[in-house]
Design an enzyme around this catalytic site. Structure first.
Site, PDB file in Angstrom:
ATOM      1  N   LYS A   1       0.811  -1.209   0.000  1.00 39.97           N
ATOM      2  CA  LYS A   1       0.000   0.000   0.000  1.00 39.97           C
ATOM      3  C   LYS A   1       0.849   1.266   0.000  1.00 39.97           C
ATOM      4  CE  LYS A   1      -4.312  -1.904   1.647  1.00 39.97           C
ATOM      5  NZ  LYS A   1      -3.983  -3.315   1.944  1.00 39.97           N
TER       6      LYS A   1
HETATM    7  C1  LIG Z   1      -4.706  -4.310   1.614  1.00 37.10           C
HETATM    8  C2  LIG Z   1      -3.976  -5.575   1.575  1.00 37.10           C
HETATM    9  C3  LIG Z   1      -4.394  -6.609   0.730  1.00 37.10           C
HETATM   10  C4  LIG Z   1      -5.643  -6.496  -0.119  1.00 37.10           C
HETATM   11  O1  LIG Z   1      -5.488  -5.596  -1.179  1.00 37.10           O
HETATM   12  P1  LIG Z   1      -6.765  -5.068  -1.981  1.00 37.10           P
HETATM   13  O2  LIG Z   1      -6.224  -4.137  -2.992  1.00 37.10           O
HETATM   14  O3  LIG Z   1      -7.654  -4.408  -0.992  1.00 37.10           O
HETATM   15  O4  LIG Z   1      -7.420  -6.265  -2.575  1.00 37.10           O
HETATM   16  C5  LIG Z   1      -3.640  -7.749   0.677  1.00 37.10           C
HETATM   17  N1  LIG Z   1      -2.539  -7.892   1.461  1.00 37.10           N
HETATM   18  C6  LIG Z   1      -2.123  -6.934   2.287  1.00 37.10           C
HETATM   19  C7  LIG Z   1      -0.924  -7.174   3.121  1.00 37.10           C
HETATM   20  C8  LIG Z   1      -2.815  -5.735   2.366  1.00 37.10           C
HETATM   21  O5  LIG Z   1      -2.406  -4.787   3.193  1.00 37.10           O
END
Ligand SMILES: *Cc1c(COP(=O)(O)O)cnc(C)c1O
Length: 431
Positions: free
Chosen positions: A107
C-alpha cells in the site's frame, strides 16, 4: 483524461477533481473514460527499460497534461524509491515482493503516489484538505507515512479497535504532526461506512474539503498497475504469465486488470481470498452477495463488501461470463493458509506472510491444470508485519526490519470513538 462515475449520475471530471473528490456524489467509483493503450513497441522494448521510465509511461497515459512531465517523473521516482524484487520460490513460481517500502506493505506504492499528486495540486491551488481513511491495517500506516508532514493536508485514520495487529497499530498511531488516528468500536466495514457517509454529507465534505485515500481513490489504483508491467518486463521471456493477487477490496487486482486492458500480456489473473470469498463466489454463481466480514489471519483482506468489484465489472463490460474467464477465483481458510506458510518455509526457506500465502495457494491451484505457465504471486506485506500470526506458525522468531522496529518503540496516541457520524464530526471539529 476524463473520469466518469460507475453509477453514471454525475458529469465526468478531470483527474484532479477525481482524486480530490475520491468518491463521486452518486456513490459510484471513478473510472477513466477510456482505458488508454500502450503501443506495440513499448512492449517490445520494455525488457530494456528502467522501472521509473515504465511507470512514467503508464502514469502519463492516465493523467495526460494535468501534471507536467517533469513533475510526474519526480512523483513516480519518489513513489518507487524502493526495490520491487521478484524472487523465485520454487521452479516456475515467483514472489513479487511489494513490501520494501517504508511501512512494509504494497500500500506504500498507492499512498505515496496519491500523497504526491494531491500535494502537487494543493500547492498549485493553495487549498487545504482533510484525508479521511478507513483501514483494515496496512492502508493507515501507508497513508500516514505517505502524507506525514505534507503541507495543507490533515489526515484522519479510522481503524477497527482490536482487529489489527500490534505492529500495524503502532505504525498508524505514532506519527503525530498532521496524522491523527481514531480507534473505532466496530469492524472495518463500519469504518469504511463512516468514511462513505461523511463523503455523502455535502456539508461535512465541503467544510473540511474531505478527500479519500482508500483504495477507491484513482490515484491509489494507477501506480498499483506499475508493478505488473515491471513483472512482465522481468519475466516476459520465460513463458505465459499467470498472476495471483491476494485480494480484499480488490484494488490491487483491478490495477492489474487495467494494465492488461492497456495491452499488458498477462495470460491469466487469479483472485485469491481468505474465507471472505464474495468475489470467488460471484465468479461461480453470478450473484454478488456482500455480507459482514469474518476475521482471519490475513486480516487486511477481511472485507465483506469489496468496493472495487464495481470497477472490475466495468472492465469486463458488466459481463459475468467475461469476468469469470478473465479472473479465476479461489478462497482458503486460516488452517490451510497457516499450514502453507509453515510448509513452504520448511521446504524452501522462503517465508511468506499470510496474505502472500493465500496468493501462493491460488496460484498453485490454477497451475495444477496449467503446469507450463510462469506463476507469480504478489507478496503484499513483510512477514514481520504479521509476526504475532507467523511466529507461532513457524515456531521461530521473525526478524523485524529496522524501519518496523522503530515504530514498535514509539508511544501510541489515538482517540477511541463509536462507529457513528456524530463521533466522527467531533473529531473533525478538533482540526
Ligand atoms: C490491503 C492488503 C491486501 C488487499 O489488497 P486489496 O487491494 O484491498 O485487494 C492484501 N494484502 C495486504 C498485506 C494488504 O495490506
Amino acid at each position: 483524461m476524463k473520469y466518469y462515475s460507475t453509477n453514471r449520475q454525475v458529469p465526468e471530471v478531470s483527474y484532479e477533481e477525481a482524486i480530490f473528490n475520491g468518491l463521486p456524489d452518486d456513490n459510484g467509483l471513478y473510472m477513466p473514460e477510456t482505458i488508454p493503450t500502450l503501443p506495440a513497441d513499448f512492449f517490445e522494448n520494455i525488457g530494456d527499460m528502467k522501472l521509473h521510465d515504465i511507470a512514467y509511461e503508464v502514469a502519463s497515459r492516465f493523467i495526460g497534461e494535468e501534471i507536467p512531465e517533469k513533475e510526474l517523473r519526480r512523483i513516480v521516482e519518489e513513489t518507487l524509491s524502493f526495490d520491487l524484487p521478484i524472487v523465485e520460490v520454487e521452479k516456475g513460481i515467483y514472489s513479487l515482493e511489494l513490501y520494501h517500502g517504508p511501512t512494509c506493505a504494497f500500500k506504500d506504492v498507492g499512498a505515496r503516489f496519491l500523497a504526491r499528486c494531491l500535494s502537487y495540486f494543493s500547492a498549485k491551488e493553495g487549498k487545504k484538505s482533510t484525508i479521511l481513511v478507513a483501514t483494515s491495517g496496512d492502508t493507515g500506516a501507508a497513508v500516514g507515512s505517505g502524507f506525514y508532514g505534507v503541507e495543507n493536508i490533515e489526515v484522519i485514520i479510522l481503524y477497527p479497535k482490536g482487529k489489527i495487529s500490534k505492529i500495524q497499530e503502532q505504525q498508524l498511531t505514532t506519527f503525530g504532526k498532521n496524522i491523527q488516528a481514531c480507534e473505532v468500536r466496530g469492524t472495518f466495514d463500519d469504518c469504511q461506512k463512516m468514511v462513505k457517509d461523511a463523503f455523502l454529507n455535502k456539508e461535512l465534505k465541503e467544510k473540511y474539503n474531505l478527500t479519500s485515500a482508500n483504495s477507491i481513490n484513482m490515484a491509489r489504483l494507477i501506480p498499483q498497475s506499475f508493478y505488473y508491467f515491471w513483472t512482465y518486463a522481468m519475466l516476459k521471456d520465460m513463458g505465459d504469465l499467470v498472476v495471483s493477487v491476494p485480494s480484499g477490496n480488490f484494488g490491487n487486482l483491478t490495477a492489474g486488470l487495467l494494465g492488461q486492458k492497456m495491452g499488458l500480456p498477462i495470460k491469466q489473473f487469479i483472485a485469491s481470498t481468505n474465507v471472505n470469498d464474495i468475489v470467488p463466489s460471484y465468479l461461480t454463481s453470478g450473484q454478488f452477495e456482500p455480507r459482514p466480514s469474518t476475521s482471519t489471519i490475513s486480516n487486511a483482506m477481511d472485507v465483506g463488501n469489496p468496493s472495487n468489484f464495481y470497477r472490475m465489472k466495468e472492465v469486463f463490460g458488466s459481463s459475468w461470463e467475461d469476468m469469470k474467464e478473465g479472473v479465476k477465483g479461489y478462497a482458503y481458510d486460516d488452517k490451510i493458509t497457516a499450514e502453507t506458510v509453515a510448509d513452504i518455509y520448511r521446504k524452501t526457506d522462503y517465508l511468506m506472510d499470510p496474505h502472500g500465502a493465500v496468493g501462493y495457494l491460488g496460484l498453485k491451484e490454477y497451475m495444477k491444470d496449467h503446469p507450463n505457465s510462469i506463476g507469480v504471486f504478489l507478496e503484499t506485506a513483510h512477514p514481520a508485519k504479521f509476526g504475532d500470526v507467523v511466529e507461532p506458525i513457524i515456531k521461530q522468531e521473525v526478524e523485524m526490519p529496522e524501519r518496523l522496529a522503530e515504530f514498535a518503540r514509539r508511544t501510541k496516541v489515538s482517540t477511541e470513538i463509536d462507529a457513528t457520524q456524530e463521533e466522527l464530526k467531533k473529531v473533525l471539529e478538533t482540526l
